[in-house]
Scaffold this active site. Sequence first.
Site, PDB file in Angstrom:
ATOM      1  N   CYS A 105       0.832  -1.207   0.000  1.00  0.00           N
ATOM      2  CA  CYS A 105       0.000   0.000   0.000  1.00  0.00           C
ATOM      3  C   CYS A 105       0.867   1.258   0.000  1.00  0.00           C
ATOM      4  CB  CYS A 105      -0.962  -0.079   1.183  1.00  0.00           C
ATOM      5  SG  CYS A 105      -2.339   1.031   1.081  1.00  0.00           S
ATOM      6  N   HIS A 189      -3.589  -5.529   0.993  1.00  0.00           N
ATOM      7  CA  HIS A 189      -2.917  -5.986   2.220  1.00  0.00           C
ATOM      8  C   HIS A 189      -2.861  -7.509   2.271  1.00  0.00           C
ATOM      9  CE1 HIS A 189      -2.548  -2.074   4.204  1.00  0.00           C
ATOM     10  NE2 HIS A 189      -3.624  -1.782   3.496  1.00  0.00           N
ATOM     11  N   GLU A 191      -1.492  -9.262   4.367  1.00  0.00           N
ATOM     12  CA  GLU A 191      -1.407  -9.751   5.746  1.00  0.00           C
ATOM     13  C   GLU A 191      -2.766  -9.971   6.397  1.00  0.00           C
ATOM     14  OE1 GLU A 191      -0.126  -7.044   4.549  1.00  0.00           O
ATOM     15  OE2 GLU A 191      -0.892  -5.278   5.573  1.00  0.00           O
ATOM     16  N   GLY A 245     -15.232 -11.872  29.233  1.00  0.00           N
ATOM     17  CA  GLY A 245     -14.915 -12.151  27.832  1.00  0.00           C
ATOM     18  C   GLY A 245     -13.662 -12.999  27.720  1.00  0.00           C
ATOM     19  N   SER A 248      -9.538 -11.315  28.934  1.00  0.00           N
ATOM     20  CA  SER A 248      -9.144 -11.271  30.347  1.00  0.00           C
ATOM     21  C   SER A 248      -9.201 -12.676  30.949  1.00  0.00           C
ATOM     22  CB  SER A 248     -10.001 -10.282  31.138  1.00  0.00           C
ATOM     23  OG  SER A 248     -11.362 -10.565  30.977  1.00  0.00           O
TER      24      SER A 248
END
Length: 533
Positions: A105, A189, A191, A245, A248
């Site tokens: 890019c 991109h 990746e 979640g 953590s």
Amino acid sequence: MLRIFKTASPEALEEIAEEMRLRKTRHFLLLFSMGSQFDHLIVQKLARLGVFAVVADPSTITADDVKKAAPSGIILSGGPASVYNEPPPFDNAIFDLGIPTLGVCLGFQMWAKHVGAPVTPHEKREFGVHTFTQRGNDPLFAGIPEKSQVLETHGDAIEESAALTNLGSTDNAPVAAGRHKHLWGVQFHPEVSDTEEGTRMYENFVVHICGIEERFPSESVSAQKIAELKKEIAGKKVLIALSGGSDSSVVAYLLKEAHRGTEGKIKGVYIRGIDRPDDEAYVKKYFGSEDWIELEIADATDRFLKALAGKSAMRDKRLAMRGVYTEVLEERIKAWGADFVAQGTLYTDLRESGLGHATGARVAEIKVHHNTGITFSVPEIAPLADQVKDTGRALGREIGVPEDLLIRHPFPGPGLVVRIEGEVNEETLRVARAADGIYIEELRAANLYNTVWQAGATLTHSMHTESKGDGAGLGRVLALWAVWSVNGFTARAAELPHDFLEKVARRITNEVREVGAVVYRISDKPPATIEWG
Ligand code: XMP
């Protein structure tokens, strides 16, 4: 270990040499981080390919430094700068060294301009997934079908010119890939997961173009993280902010493993107030009666409401939320006498807050994440700060985190704050919570919950005329959204069945009095972000 290559000092060169000895390779790549949201994904891609990559600072590294370091190849990531009105800091003589280089890019636009190919602002900006048609048989695309999906996110275009060979195009980019001698470039991109053949492109660059034969297997990431944590926190008291979640929860389990067989203690703190309907239940279920962690529920509802009163700009609300979050944790640190505080911060959070690889390239701040840019009175541990969502989950799987926690949709630390436009108060919180509850409940009931990466409901500021019963009036517009993604860096709007959406909309307008109409958001990321605010 060397983190960012800023100058070719004898110490820095020795550190690179030492890493190469450890990895039994003669090769390394230099990755100039130009500030892209995705540059860390390049590092991860290369790591998975078993290639040692050193992140270089484009604002300090000169052609002379590169010559001294002698990498086998160079990669320039994308970034928010623009080559014609605010060129990023970079020594263009690096392009003349003859070292195989891949520009992604902005990185492509930089060398294209250097070799005399015109780079112009394009009328049609390219955001999202496009079909790339390759031309010729360049080694960069060896084994890749003539047409494949790629993700682009750029406003500037490279024009056809004698200065470079055009290696392929997309509908809006006449030169989506190009080559000039030892310089290769792509406007998309490779990746990100949306670029179907991205891994193959990096592998082709590494093997066929840079000639890197010796690659080394990546070690077990969790074992390495546990060993590092053990050294740091053995026998100490660690306080962790738990949200229910996956991130953590994974950190809590890493701490558990690091503390195994020591006197160390772990305390989890769940902060109540701006959370969604079922978060607290998850934390209590999985951490409430375990012998390796003590759980405290801190009710900060009033403090959040006070800090958020009168604020309507998303950034102000995010900052207010972060202030209360920090204060509550700090109080618990002091009261319990913690030695460390741990958070589930991901690389995505750091990057979007304008942090990440600390190079001199400008990085865009997209939003202030709740868990970044804050300091506590004790050192902070963030073992997932180099991970993204999917790799964090994979790590959790390796160490036995319950699948039920791992497969929960991601949700933002600032909770409902970013899903309410305008002021967050008792009423707007109640409405947003009720709508979210119905949406998620219905997604589960229809067996759709696990088919999307994340879903949410946003209470917008728009008012819709309503005709509920006899009375006419105005009700808020509620926006539902759901996305498919791999790691949250990019996302596609999920296609949910129309009859399902209709059912959810009907339930919400019937059961939540304040909502006048329900809409479904169909934008991808980019150009939008996943959360509304
Ligand atoms: P966006 O909205 O930036 O979000 O595309 C990418 C992912 O990050 C989550 N998100 C956050 N997570 N603290 C977090 O821990 C935050 O401040 C925050 N903001 C966004 C978002 O839910 C999505 O999964």
